[in-house]
Design a protein around this motif. Structure first.
Motif, PDB file in Angstrom:
ATOM      1  N   THR A 256       0.813  -1.219   0.000  1.00  0.00           N
ATOM      2  CA  THR A 256       0.000   0.000   0.000  1.00  0.00           C
ATOM      3  C   THR A 256       0.847   1.269   0.000  1.00  0.00           C
ATOM      4  OG1 THR A 256      -0.142   0.187   2.424  1.00  0.00           O
ATOM      5  CG2 THR A 256      -1.745  -1.245   1.335  1.00  0.00           C
ATOM      6  N   VAL A 257       2.175   1.133   0.121  1.00  0.00           N
ATOM      7  CA  VAL A 257       3.056   2.300   0.167  1.00  0.00           C
ATOM      8  C   VAL A 257       3.279   2.835  -1.239  1.00  0.00           C
ATOM      9  CG1 VAL A 257       5.308   3.186   0.873  1.00  0.00           C
ATOM     10  CG2 VAL A 257       4.198   1.390   2.220  1.00  0.00           C
ATOM     11  N   LYS A 258       2.979   4.101  -1.442  1.00  0.00           N
ATOM     12  CA  LYS A 258       3.144   4.727  -2.755  1.00  0.00           C
ATOM     13  C   LYS A 258       4.623   4.850  -3.127  1.00  0.00           C
ATOM     14  CE  LYS A 258      -0.912   7.805  -2.425  1.00  0.00           C
ATOM     15  NZ  LYS A 258      -1.330   9.213  -2.381  1.00  0.00           N
ATOM     16  N   ALA A 259       4.878   5.053  -4.409  1.00  0.00           N
ATOM     17  CA  ALA A 259       6.226   5.388  -4.848  1.00  0.00           C
ATOM     18  C   ALA A 259       6.647   6.693  -4.178  1.00  0.00           C
ATOM     19  CB  ALA A 259       6.275   5.537  -6.363  1.00  0.00           C
ATOM     20  N   GLY A 260       7.867   6.711  -3.638  1.00  0.00           N
ATOM     21  CA  GLY A 260       8.334   7.877  -2.914  1.00  0.00           C
ATOM     22  C   GLY A 260       7.904   7.898  -1.466  1.00  0.00           C
ATOM     23  N   GLY A 261       7.146   6.881  -1.031  1.00  0.00           N
ATOM     24  CA  GLY A 261       6.656   6.841   0.338  1.00  0.00           C
ATOM     25  C   GLY A 261       7.574   6.066   1.260  1.00  0.00           C
ATOM     26  N   LEU A 262       7.177   6.002   2.527  1.00  0.00           N
ATOM     27  CA  LEU A 262       7.997   5.368   3.557  1.00  0.00           C
ATOM     28  C   LEU A 262       7.323   4.130   4.130  1.00  0.00           C
ATOM     29  CD1 LEU A 262       9.222   8.370   5.762  1.00  0.00           C
ATOM     30  CD2 LEU A 262      10.569   7.038   4.169  1.00  0.00           C
ATOM     31  N   LEU A 263       8.107   3.101   4.379  1.00  0.00           N
ATOM     32  CA  LEU A 263       7.687   1.966   5.195  1.00  0.00           C
ATOM     33  C   LEU A 263       8.604   1.973   6.412  1.00  0.00           C
ATOM     34  CD1 LEU A 263       6.086  -0.634   5.747  1.00  0.00           C
ATOM     35  CD2 LEU A 263       7.839  -1.879   4.465  1.00  0.00           C
ATOM     36  N   ILE A 264       8.016   2.225   7.578  1.00  0.00           N
ATOM     37  CA  ILE A 264       8.786   2.359   8.811  1.00  0.00           C
ATOM     38  C   ILE A 264       8.447   1.200   9.743  1.00  0.00           C
ATOM     39  CG2 ILE A 264       9.276   3.819  10.813  1.00  0.00           C
ATOM     40  CD1 ILE A 264       8.311   6.215   9.117  1.00  0.00           C
ATOM     41  N   LEU A 265       9.472   0.457  10.152  1.00  0.00           N
ATOM     42  CA  LEU A 265       9.291  -0.608  11.135  1.00  0.00           C
ATOM     43  C   LEU A 265       9.814  -0.115  12.478  1.00  0.00           C
ATOM     44  CD1 LEU A 265      10.490  -3.769   9.155  1.00  0.00           C
ATOM     45  CD2 LEU A 265       8.213  -2.755   9.226  1.00  0.00           C
ATOM     46  N   LEU A 266       8.944  -0.068  13.483  1.00  0.00           N
ATOM     47  CA  LEU A 266       9.350   0.281  14.838  1.00  0.00           C
ATOM     48  C   LEU A 266       9.686  -1.013  15.564  1.00  0.00           C
ATOM     49  CD1 LEU A 266       6.699   2.971  15.878  1.00  0.00           C
ATOM     50  CD2 LEU A 266       9.001   3.332  15.010  1.00  0.00           C
ATOM     51  N   ALA A 267      10.954  -1.213  15.856  1.00  0.00           N
ATOM     52  CA  ALA A 267      11.392  -2.487  16.425  1.00  0.00           C
ATOM     53  C   ALA A 267      12.062  -2.281  17.773  1.00  0.00           C
ATOM     54  CB  ALA A 267      12.364  -3.172  15.466  1.00  0.00           C
ATOM     55  N   PRO A 268      12.065  -3.315  18.619  1.00  0.00           N
ATOM     56  CA  PRO A 268      12.836  -3.258  19.862  1.00  0.00           C
ATOM     57  C   PRO A 268      14.325  -3.164  19.553  1.00  0.00           C
ATOM     58  CG  PRO A 268      11.264  -5.089  19.871  1.00  0.00           C
ATOM     59  CD  PRO A 268      11.331  -4.571  18.469  1.00  0.00           C
ATOM     60  N   ALA A 269      15.121  -2.948  20.588  1.00  0.00           N
ATOM     61  CA  ALA A 269      16.570  -2.940  20.399  1.00  0.00           C
ATOM     62  C   ALA A 269      16.979  -4.263  19.762  1.00  0.00           C
ATOM     63  CB  ALA A 269      17.268  -2.749  21.736  1.00  0.00           C
ATOM     64  N   LEU A 270      17.682  -4.197  18.646  1.00  0.00           N
ATOM     65  CA  LEU A 270      17.961  -5.394  17.869  1.00  0.00           C
ATOM     66  C   LEU A 270      18.716  -6.454  18.660  1.00  0.00           C
ATOM     67  CD1 LEU A 270      18.824  -3.991  14.319  1.00  0.00           C
ATOM     68  CD2 LEU A 270      16.617  -4.592  15.303  1.00  0.00           C
ATOM     69  N   ALA A 271      19.597  -6.039  19.550  1.00  0.00           N
ATOM     70  CA  ALA A 271      20.390  -7.000  20.313  1.00  0.00           C
ATOM     71  C   ALA A 271      19.517  -7.883  21.202  1.00  0.00           C
ATOM     72  CB  ALA A 271      21.424  -6.262  21.157  1.00  0.00           C
ATOM     73  N   HIS A 272      18.371  -7.361  21.626  1.00  0.00           N
ATOM     74  CA  HIS A 272      17.500  -8.099  22.553  1.00  0.00           C
ATOM     75  C   HIS A 272      16.238  -8.627  21.879  1.00  0.00           C
ATOM     76  CE1 HIS A 272      20.071  -6.563  25.700  1.00  0.00           C
ATOM     77  NE2 HIS A 272      19.826  -5.316  25.336  1.00  0.00           N
ATOM     78  N   TRP A 273      16.000  -8.260  20.642  1.00  0.00           N
ATOM     79  CA  TRP A 273      14.734  -8.611  19.983  1.00  0.00           C
ATOM     80  C   TRP A 273      14.467 -10.118  19.940  1.00  0.00           C
ATOM     81  CZ3 TRP A 273      13.145  -6.571  14.427  1.00  0.00           C
ATOM     82  CH2 TRP A 273      11.761  -6.767  14.253  1.00  0.00           C
ATOM     83  N   PRO A 274      15.461 -10.977  19.637  1.00  0.00           N
ATOM     84  CA  PRO A 274      15.158 -12.418  19.567  1.00  0.00           C
ATOM     85  C   PRO A 274      14.654 -13.013  20.884  1.00  0.00           C
ATOM     86  CG  PRO A 274      17.230 -11.943  18.457  1.00  0.00           C
ATOM     87  CD  PRO A 274      16.837 -10.696  19.187  1.00  0.00           C
TER      88      PRO A 274
END
Length: 704
Positions: free
Chosen positions: A78-96
């Motif tokens: 659904t993201v248009k050309a020129g648009g943003l897809l933003i993933l809000l994630a936990p701290a990567l070191a602890h995410w798993p």
């Protein structure tokens, strides 16, 4: 968390439009939405599918409560050309190590989710190494943000050559011979839906007046209407959206049917559409959240071969909505393995005699990206409903084991095995009473709730979830070799089991590997269009006792269900089911009255309705004993006697089908069965009723 929200808000500021909701947030209802403006629209993860066909300048996906691969795949489109897809994630070191509420819902009852997610570990690794995304971490230096990497890219002059070919192919469907549909296959953003709409516009201009559009829902085909000019003031009142169920209830008065995202429709619906409408254009995504993959083209192609006079495939490769090498697309293909393709077959011959079968450690699979891609690609190719979420199931499910068959390092087959059952007696009786439905114990639930055997939930079984062999190496014994190895690995359990969409060839395969059918479902799968079939292979004494009890119940109900719930079951499938029943009914011994009735029907003119019970039992015996009844005759026994179909619906008869022809054929089949299995008794009865001279003992004789 707050830092992430603020960062997302700053990134979205250039896209804020006070007059419309052009920014989408995908989050959990328990999470407070960020303090953005009213341009933000907030939805839950399970609502992503409803937003197909819409477009947003920016999409924010909150991953703090879990990473749901299917929703990421859906919403990215659904993201248009020129648009943003933003993933809000936990701290990567602890995410798993962080709990994932979405994935935990798929963990089998009685088991704990893994403390460390291999799937998220791989995800973090791919994020860190990706050239197609920008990683912004708290307390770290802000990286450079070139447009070509941090937003979905557009192009000034897209290549429309593929789309033009697609439009011409659709027009040919109308002007050419009937029942020669076209299938448009492409990744997202290649203009499939637009091609359907542009073709409709061109056909209207050339004089066509009635075109129907079908899809998942009205909003999902909005792009078709847009490019047909419906919403631009031109007005195309004859372009009408028709839901699939309406298409089947009453034949629509249309000259062309356009089916967008065909893979989202159930196989039985597609089959009926093909039968009813002579001019159709289909479009479907190749690599997408639906998990269609190349497998859809293969499976759907077989369906088209059965119901059309010839069909054409048209692939669209050049992107229209986004630029070549679009970073969002490249990033998602990588983390979700949407573009995984099996390695080409080597020149070496893979067969049961030279392959090696090994259990695959999930840590090893996670560490070897090339091996992971090969395994997942093979699963996707074989089953077009394999979805991005299945990759997580593969790596993180605590009760799933993986086996690979290969030769000199190349994979030729894969099997997935789920360890199920072993539930308490209290749980088993609750399932039996339809008071609970445990997650992840499909076969235990089937035996307890549907076959009425609560012990089935207490016993342990290794269910073969999927068994796949590369097409180039099929029919070389590799699938059977995988089954043998699995049986050896789990001999401490009560049984092996399998449940799948039944077909004659699959029933034959499982029967060859000592599996016995214990149940067939009553409704056809939306994915495959087939009835589900459950089979068991006992490994222990109590497993054997349970299997025979389940099969006896199945056999006992079968005659009733054939006239009701299974009345449309294909005769070939039913023949294989009878042939594969392990517990042969050798106890069959017709009474004298039954033999008189059968002789009266086969050698005289007794009405079959007057001898229904005797005829039904004898037909089952003939099929059970596999005593050489020709397949076409066995099909007639099933259709007319066991399923009680009217003569005109018996496809085992050559047209014109009718009572006279059908009765004569059936009498000859019964005669042959009597002469082969009960010759002495039949002769005595014929002598007593003076029926010796009018019909010979020739097996192939016809009633005169």
């Amino acid at each position: 968390m707050d830092w992430g929200w603020r960062s997302a808000q700053n990134l979205c500021e250039p896209f804020i439009k006070p007059d419309k909701q052009n920014i989408l947030l995908v989050s959990d209802p328990d999470h407070s939405p960020p303090p953005l403006t009213k341009t933000l629209q907030s939805i839950e993860v399970n609502q992503c599918r409803n937003h197909l066909g819409r477009e947003y300048d920016a999409v924010i996906h909150d991953c703090h409560v879990g990473f749901e691969p299917d929703s990421i795949g859906i919403i990215s489109a659904t993201v248009k050309a020129g648009g943003l897809l933003i993933l809000l994630a936990p701290a990567l070191a602890h995410w798993p190590e962080i709990r994932d509420c979405h994935f935990e819902k798929r963990i089998p009852d009685g088991l704990s989710p893994p403390r460390h997610s291999r799937y998220v570990e791989r995800l973090v690794s791919r994020i860190r190494s990706s050239q197609h995304c920008i990683l912004i971490e708290q307390n770290s230096a802000l990286p450079s943000l070139p447009n070509r990497l941090w937003s979905r890219s557009g192009q000034t002059h897209p290549d429309h050559s593929d789309q033009i070919k697609a439009v011409n192919a659709i027009k040919k469907v109308v002007t050419g011979q009937r029942r020669r549909p076209v299938v448009l296959l492409a990744d997202r953003g290649r203009g499939k839906s637009a091609a359907l709409g542009l073709a409709a516009r061109a056909l209207f201009d050339s004089g066509l007046t009635r075109i129907g559009v079908c899809g998942l829902n009205r909003r999902s085909v909005e792009n078709v209407f847009k490019h047909a000019g419906v919403d631009s003031g031109i007005g195309r009142p004859s372009l009408k959206f028709i839901p699939a169920d309406v298409l089947l209830k009453k034949k629509a008065n249309i000259e062309l049917l356009l089916v967008d995202e065909a893979a989202t429709l159930p196989v039985p619906v597609l089959t009926e559409i093909l039968k009813i409408y002579p001019r159709i254009a289909f479009a479907s995504t190749v690599h997408g959240y639906e998990g269609t993959g190349r497998g859809f083209a293969t499976h759907f192609g077989k369906l088209l071969d059965q119901h059309t006079r010839g069909w054409r495939k048209c692939e669209l490769r050049h992107p229209i909505r986004w630029a070549e090498q679009d970073p969002v697309e490249k990033f998602l293909y990588d983390i979700l393995l949407l573009n995984a393709e099996p390695e080409p077959a080597s020149g070496e011959k893979h067969s049961a005699s030279n392959i090696e079968i090994t259990a695959v450690e999930k840590n090893e699979l996670c560490a070897r990206e090339s091996r992971l891609r090969e395994v997942f690609a093979l699963l996707t190719q074989a089953h077009y409903r394999t979805r991005p979420a299945d990759l997580r199931y593969l790596l993180d499910s605590p009760n799933l084991d993986i086996y690979c068959a290969g030769f000199q390092g190349q994979i030729s087959g894969v099997a997935l095995v789920s360890i199920e059952g072993g539930l308490s007696e209290i749980q088993a009786r609750e399932i039996w009473g339809n008071l609970s439905r445990p997650v992840g114990h499909l076969f235990a639930e089937l035996l307890a709730a549907q076959s009425g055997l609560h012990e089935g939930a207490q016993q342990t079984t290794a269910r073969i979830v999927r068994i796949v062999v590369k097409p180039e190496y099929q029919r070389n014994g590799i699938g059977s070799a995988l089954v043998r190895e699995i049986a050896n690995q789990y001999k401490a359990l009560d049984s092996l089991s399998a449940s799948f969409g039944a077909s004659a060839s699959l029933i034959r395969f499982w029967a060859k590997n000592s599996f016995m059918p214990v149940r067939i479902g009553f409704s056809r799968s939306a994915n495959t269009g087939a009835l589900s079939c459950a089979l068991m292979r006992p490994l222990s004494k109590r497993g054997e006792q349970l299997a025979y009890r389940a099969q006896d119940k199945f056999r006992g109900n079968l005659p009733i269900h054939l006239k009701t719930r299974y009345r449309d079951m294909e005769p070939k499938l039913m023949i294989e089911i009878y042939n594969s029943l392990f517990h042969q009914d050798t106890r069959y011994a017709p009474t004298q009255d039954e033999l008189i009735d059968l002789v009266g029907f086969g050698f005289a003119h007794q009405n079959m309705d007057n001898i229904s019970s005797a005829l039904s039992r004898f037909c089952q015996y003939l099929l059970d004993m596999d005593n050489g009844v020709p397949e076409i005759d066995a099909a007639l026994l099933i259709e007319r006697v066991l399923q009680a179909k009217p003569w005109r619906q018996c496809e085992s008869l050559t047209p014109p089908r009718g009572k006279k022809q059908g009765t004569a054929r059936l009498r000859s089949v019964i005669r042959a069965g009597l002469l082969q299995n009960f010759p002495d008794q039949a002769r005595k009865i014929r002598q007593a009723y003076n029926l010796i001279d009018n019909i010979s003992d020739n097996r192939g004789s016809r009633n005169t």
